[in-house]
Enzyme design. Structure first.
Site, mmCIF file in Angstrom:
data_model
loop_
_atom_site.group_PDB
_atom_site.id
_atom_site.type_symbol
_atom_site.label_atom_id
_atom_site.label_comp_id
_atom_site.label_asym_id
_atom_site.label_seq_id
_atom_site.Cartn_x
_atom_site.Cartn_y
_atom_site.Cartn_z
ATOM 1 N N SER A 136 0.514 -1.249 0.098
ATOM 2 C CA SER A 136 0.590 0.019 0.485
ATOM 3 C C SER A 136 1.155 1.466 0.021
ATOM 4 O O SER A 136 1.885 1.135 0.647
ATOM 5 C CB SER A 136 -0.609 -0.275 1.292
ATOM 6 O OG SER A 136 -1.259 1.589 0.984
ATOM 7 N N TYR A 149 -2.188 0.288 11.314
ATOM 8 C CA TYR A 149 -1.882 -0.240 9.676
ATOM 9 C C TYR A 149 -0.588 0.035 9.166
ATOM 10 O O TYR A 149 0.105 -0.568 8.387
ATOM 11 C CB TYR A 149 -2.940 0.407 8.557
ATOM 12 C CG TYR A 149 -2.856 -0.802 6.987
ATOM 13 C CD1 TYR A 149 -3.735 -1.126 6.772
ATOM 14 C CD2 TYR A 149 -3.252 0.825 6.357
ATOM 15 C CE1 TYR A 149 -3.565 -1.672 5.412
ATOM 16 C CE2 TYR A 149 -3.638 0.569 4.735
ATOM 17 C CZ TYR A 149 -3.383 -0.800 4.834
ATOM 18 O OH TYR A 149 -3.527 -1.295 3.212
#
EC number: 1.-.-.-
Length: 251
Positions: A136, A149
């Site tokens: 990501s 995250y």
């Protein structure tokens, strides 16, 4: 051990029950790979495998025994797409939920480690292996409320990039795909099924869709064996970073 009755190259895709994983499975199957769709939701991956002529294997990447069984079930692996992952919550560090952090670490980091370690011998034995890890932009940035995250994705990226060096001289290529905003089930999972909050993440912008990322993975998988695309960052035109985006009037 399951011997897939084909001479096609075999691509294993984790997190294949929806989103980027499902789209990648469809893309690779269309390119001629025999796709092994791996996920927890049996009904979804069974339907997917039937549609694309692939194989469905139910497995949770956080389960050691399930991943070991996955490796035993396969006689050949040419491509591995580490796609299983996700986020939980959006709390500031001061209010961090430790269970959310544990889940994100186990799914994104240790899940990638378990599957990669288990299938690596077969990828090497293929003579022309490829490992694609879907991280990501959170693997290269940080943002308020995203520490759990981003910490997990930074670690997942570090794992992948370390392996790139450790496998020098071996017949395995490694590519990290770092997407920005992609409208999938990601935000719905992050916000524990709150559809209104999930929809708000993409409101006023044109996000990527799963097929956009899958198309890039398909491109990577069809490069000549001497070509290694180390890292690909893909964002919507409307997004410059995790915290900078354009917002258009909703029509």
């Amino acid at each position: 051990m399951t011997t897939i009755g084909t001479r096609k190259r075999v691509a294993v895709v984790t997190g294949a029950s929806s989103g980027i994983g499902e789209a990648t499975a469809r893309t690779l199957a269309a390119q001629g790979f025999h796709v092994v769709a791996v996920a927890r939701r049996a009904d979804r991956i069974t339907a997917l495998a039937n549609q694309i002529g692939g194989t469905a294997i139910v497995a949770d990447v956080t389960d050691d025994a399930a991943v070991e069984a996955l490796a035993r079930a396969l006689s050949r692996v040419d491509v591995l797409v580490n796609n299983a992952g996700g986020a939980k919550g959006l709390q500031f560090v001061a209010d961090a939920d430790l269970e959310h952090w544990r889940w994100m670490w186990d799914t994104n980091v240790l899940g990638t480690l378990r599957v990669t370690r288990a299938l690596l011998p077969k990828l090497i034995d293929s003579g022309d292996g490829l490992i694609v890890t879907v991280t990501s932009i959170a693997a290269i940035e940080v943002y308020d409320g995203g520490a759990g995250y981003t910490a997990a994705k930074h670690a997942q990226g570090a794992l992948h990039r370390t392996l790139r060096g450790e496998l020098l001289g071996k017949p395995v290529r490694l590519t990290e795909i770092a997407p920005g905003a992609v409208e999938t089930e990601f935000s719905l999972v992050r916000f524990d099924g709150d559809q209104q909050r999930a929809d708000a993440v993409y409101a006023g912008m044109t996000p990527l869709v799963a097929a956009d990322v899958a198309e890039v993975i398909g491109f990577v998988a069809t490069r000549p064996s001497h070509v290694n695309l180390d890292q690909i960052v893909i964002r919507p035109r409307d997004q410059a970073s995790a915290s900078r985006r354009a917002t258009h009037p909703v029509r």
